[in-house]
Design a protein around this motif. Structure first.
Motif, short mmCIF file in Angstrom:
data_model
loop_
_atom_site.label_atom_id
_atom_site.label_comp_id
_atom_site.label_asym_id
_atom_site.label_seq_id
_atom_site.Cartn_x
_atom_site.Cartn_y
_atom_site.Cartn_z
N MET A 39 0.83 -1.22 0.00
CA MET A 39 0.00 0.00 0.00
C MET A 39 0.86 1.27 0.00
SD MET A 39 -3.45 -0.65 2.15
CE MET A 39 -2.83 -0.50 3.80
N LEU A 40 2.09 1.14 0.48
CA LEU A 40 2.98 2.32 0.59
C LEU A 40 3.34 2.84 -0.82
CD1 LEU A 40 6.09 2.37 2.88
CD2 LEU A 40 6.44 2.44 0.43
N SER A 41 3.38 4.15 -0.97
CA SER A 41 3.59 4.74 -2.30
C SER A 41 4.89 4.29 -2.97
CB SER A 41 3.57 6.27 -2.22
OG SER A 41 2.25 6.75 -2.18
N GLU A 63 -4.25 14.79 3.73
CA GLU A 63 -4.05 13.44 3.21
C GLU A 63 -5.10 12.52 3.81
OE1 GLU A 63 -0.31 10.68 2.49
OE2 GLU A 63 -0.76 10.81 4.63
N GLY A 65 -5.74 8.75 4.31
CA GLY A 65 -5.06 7.45 4.22
C GLY A 65 -3.56 7.59 4.47
N TYR A 67 -1.50 5.41 6.33
CA TYR A 67 -0.79 4.12 6.44
C TYR A 67 0.47 4.34 7.29
CZ TYR A 67 1.12 -0.44 5.14
OH TYR A 67 1.65 -1.71 5.19
N TYR A 70 4.53 7.27 4.67
CA TYR A 70 5.48 7.51 3.57
C TYR A 70 5.04 8.69 2.69
CZ TYR A 70 8.80 6.29 -0.17
OH TYR A 70 9.82 6.31 -1.10
N ILE A 88 -5.12 11.65 7.83
CA ILE A 88 -6.17 10.90 8.52
C ILE A 88 -6.01 9.40 8.26
CG2 ILE A 88 -8.68 10.62 8.79
CD1 ILE A 88 -9.02 13.32 7.34
N ASP A 89 -6.10 8.61 9.33
CA ASP A 89 -6.17 7.15 9.14
C ASP A 89 -7.06 6.54 10.22
OD1 ASP A 89 -4.19 5.18 7.28
OD2 ASP A 89 -5.36 4.22 8.86
N ASN A 91 -6.82 3.39 11.25
CA ASN A 91 -6.16 2.28 11.94
C ASN A 91 -5.25 2.81 13.06
OD1 ASN A 91 -4.71 0.09 12.77
ND2 ASN A 91 -4.13 -0.59 10.71
N LEU A 94 -1.37 2.04 13.65
CA LEU A 94 -0.30 2.66 12.85
C LEU A 94 0.21 3.97 13.45
CD1 LEU A 94 -2.00 2.15 9.36
CD2 LEU A 94 0.01 0.93 10.18
N ASN A 117 -12.49 7.74 11.13
CA ASN A 117 -13.06 7.64 9.79
C ASN A 117 -12.99 9.01 9.10
OD1 ASN A 117 -14.67 7.35 7.53
ND2 ASN A 117 -16.20 6.13 8.59
N PHE A 133 -4.40 14.68 -0.98
CA PHE A 133 -4.04 13.38 -1.52
C PHE A 133 -5.06 12.36 -1.01
CE2 PHE A 133 -0.94 9.57 -1.32
CZ PHE A 133 -1.16 9.25 -2.65
N ASP A 135 -6.13 8.61 -0.70
CA ASP A 135 -5.50 7.29 -0.82
C ASP A 135 -6.02 6.36 0.29
OD1 ASP A 135 -3.85 5.28 -1.69
OD2 ASP A 135 -2.02 6.07 -0.78
N TYR A 144 -15.52 11.32 -0.72
CA TYR A 144 -14.43 12.22 -0.33
C TYR A 144 -14.42 13.46 -1.22
CZ TYR A 144 -12.64 8.43 2.61
OH TYR A 144 -12.52 7.47 3.57
C1 LIG Z 1 -3.23 2.69 0.60
S1 LIG Z 1 -3.07 2.99 2.31
C2 LIG Z 1 -2.34 4.59 2.33
C3 LIG Z 1 -0.91 4.59 1.84
C4 LIG Z 1 -0.16 5.88 2.07
N1 LIG Z 1 -0.91 7.03 1.57
C5 LIG Z 1 1.17 5.81 1.36
O1 LIG Z 1 1.22 6.08 0.16
O2 LIG Z 1 2.17 5.45 1.98
C6 LIG Z 1 -4.72 3.28 2.80
C7 LIG Z 1 -4.93 3.67 4.25
O3 LIG Z 1 -6.27 4.18 4.37
C8 LIG Z 1 -6.76 3.85 5.65
N2 LIG Z 1 -8.24 3.93 5.60
C9 LIG Z 1 -9.10 3.07 5.01
N3 LIG Z 1 -10.37 3.49 5.18
C10 LIG Z 1 -10.32 4.65 5.86
C11 LIG Z 1 -11.30 5.58 6.34
N4 LIG Z 1 -12.60 5.41 6.11
N5 LIG Z 1 -10.87 6.67 7.01
C12 LIG Z 1 -9.55 6.88 7.24
N6 LIG Z 1 -8.59 6.04 6.82
C13 LIG Z 1 -8.95 4.94 6.14
C14 LIG Z 1 -6.21 2.46 5.93
O4 LIG Z 1 -6.17 2.19 7.32
C15 LIG Z 1 -4.82 2.52 5.26
O5 LIG Z 1 -3.81 2.79 6.20
#
Ligand SMILES: C[S@@+](CC[C@H](N)C(=O)[O-])C[C@H]1O[C@@H](n2cnc3c(N)ncnc32)[C@H](O)[C@@H]1O
Length: 213
Positions: A39-41, A63, A65, A67, A70, A88-89, A91, A94, A117, A133, A135, A144
């Motif tokens: 998932m990391l860019s 941003e 997502g 994760y 990165y 925002i995440d 999880n 993390l 959320n 961004f 993601d 979004y």
């Molecule tokens: C693809 S990863 C992000 C990768 C990061 N942007 C990078 O490039 O390194 C997606 C992230 O979105 C988070 N996520 C999923 N649904 C979400 C929500 N409804 N609100 C906030 N975060 C969410 C997940 O926990 C995950 O860590």
């Protein structure tokens, strides 16, 4: 999925800015300790995010997502001296991993983590953003877009990751594939929206760049 052939990707990475040492470490530790490290860019997309941010010179970045942090650190490289990056995440596991790397970077005090959320957090952020961004969960991309548009101004830029979704956007659609359905709707929205101008770069899993008119 990466759309570039491996050899071309390697050549492009070798002839682009190297991956900064902190991000190399973050990348390595993500692969060692976290689930779904793909998932990391990564190096190339990370340098593209950094370059775009340096060209835009945003005051406020959002941003969706984080994760392991990165892409946040890549985007922060272009932020103005007194700028802020809000990421925002959902999880919570993390959170400490992200903070450790943010604090090792020169941007630690300018990066604000929001846990929860994104659909609930974004409406509470009383800011106008120059760069966003997207993601996170793909089925919410259209939602979004709807909630961030009022927080943008003329010239703001939205970057959206995974818009080619491993090529599924051009394959026969499976009835139960909600993510692909949402991305098809989202790409159409970006392309037809009267307030946006969009181009999709076929790097990594597809990165859309949209400018607010
Ligand atoms: C693809 S990863 C992000 C990768 C990061 N942007 C990078 O490039 O390194 C997606 C992230 O979105 C988070 N996520 C999923 N649904 C979400 C929500 N409804 N609100 C906030 N975060 C969410 C997940 O926990 C995950 O860590």
């Amino acid at each position: 999925m990466d759309f570039l052939p491996e050899k071309i990707n390697d050549y492009v990475e070798k002839h682009s800015q190297p991956e900064p040492e902190l991000l190399q470490r973050l990348n390595r530790e993500t692969w060692q300790k976290q689930l779904q490290p793909r998932m990391l860019s990564g190096h190339l997309q990370g340098r593209v995010l950094s370059m775009l941010s340096k060209l835009i010179r945003p005051q406020h970045i959002l941003e969706i997502g984080t994760y392991t942090g990165y892409s946040a650190l890549c985007l922060a490289e272009g932020m103005q001296e007194n700028g802020e990056l809000h990421t925002i995440d959902i999880n919570e596991e993390l959170y400490d991993f992200q903070r450790k790397y943010f604090d090792e970077s020169p941007f630690g005090k300018q990066i604000f983590q929001h846990l929860g959320n994104a659909l609930e957090i974004i409406p509470k952020l009383e800011k106008t953003f120059d760069l966003v961004f997207i993601d996170a969960d793909k089925n919410n991309y259209p939602n979004y877009l709807e909630i961030i548009l009022p927080k943008l101004k003329k010239g703001s830029v939205i970057l959206s990751d995974n818009v080619l979704w491993s090529g599924k956007v051009v394959e026969d659609l499976k009835e139960d594939d909600e993510d692909t359905k949402a991305l098809l709707q989202y790409n159409k929205l970006l392309n037809e929206h009267p307030k946006l101008e969009t181009v999709i770069l076929p790097i990594r899993d597809g990165l859309a760049i949209s400018r607010v008119l």
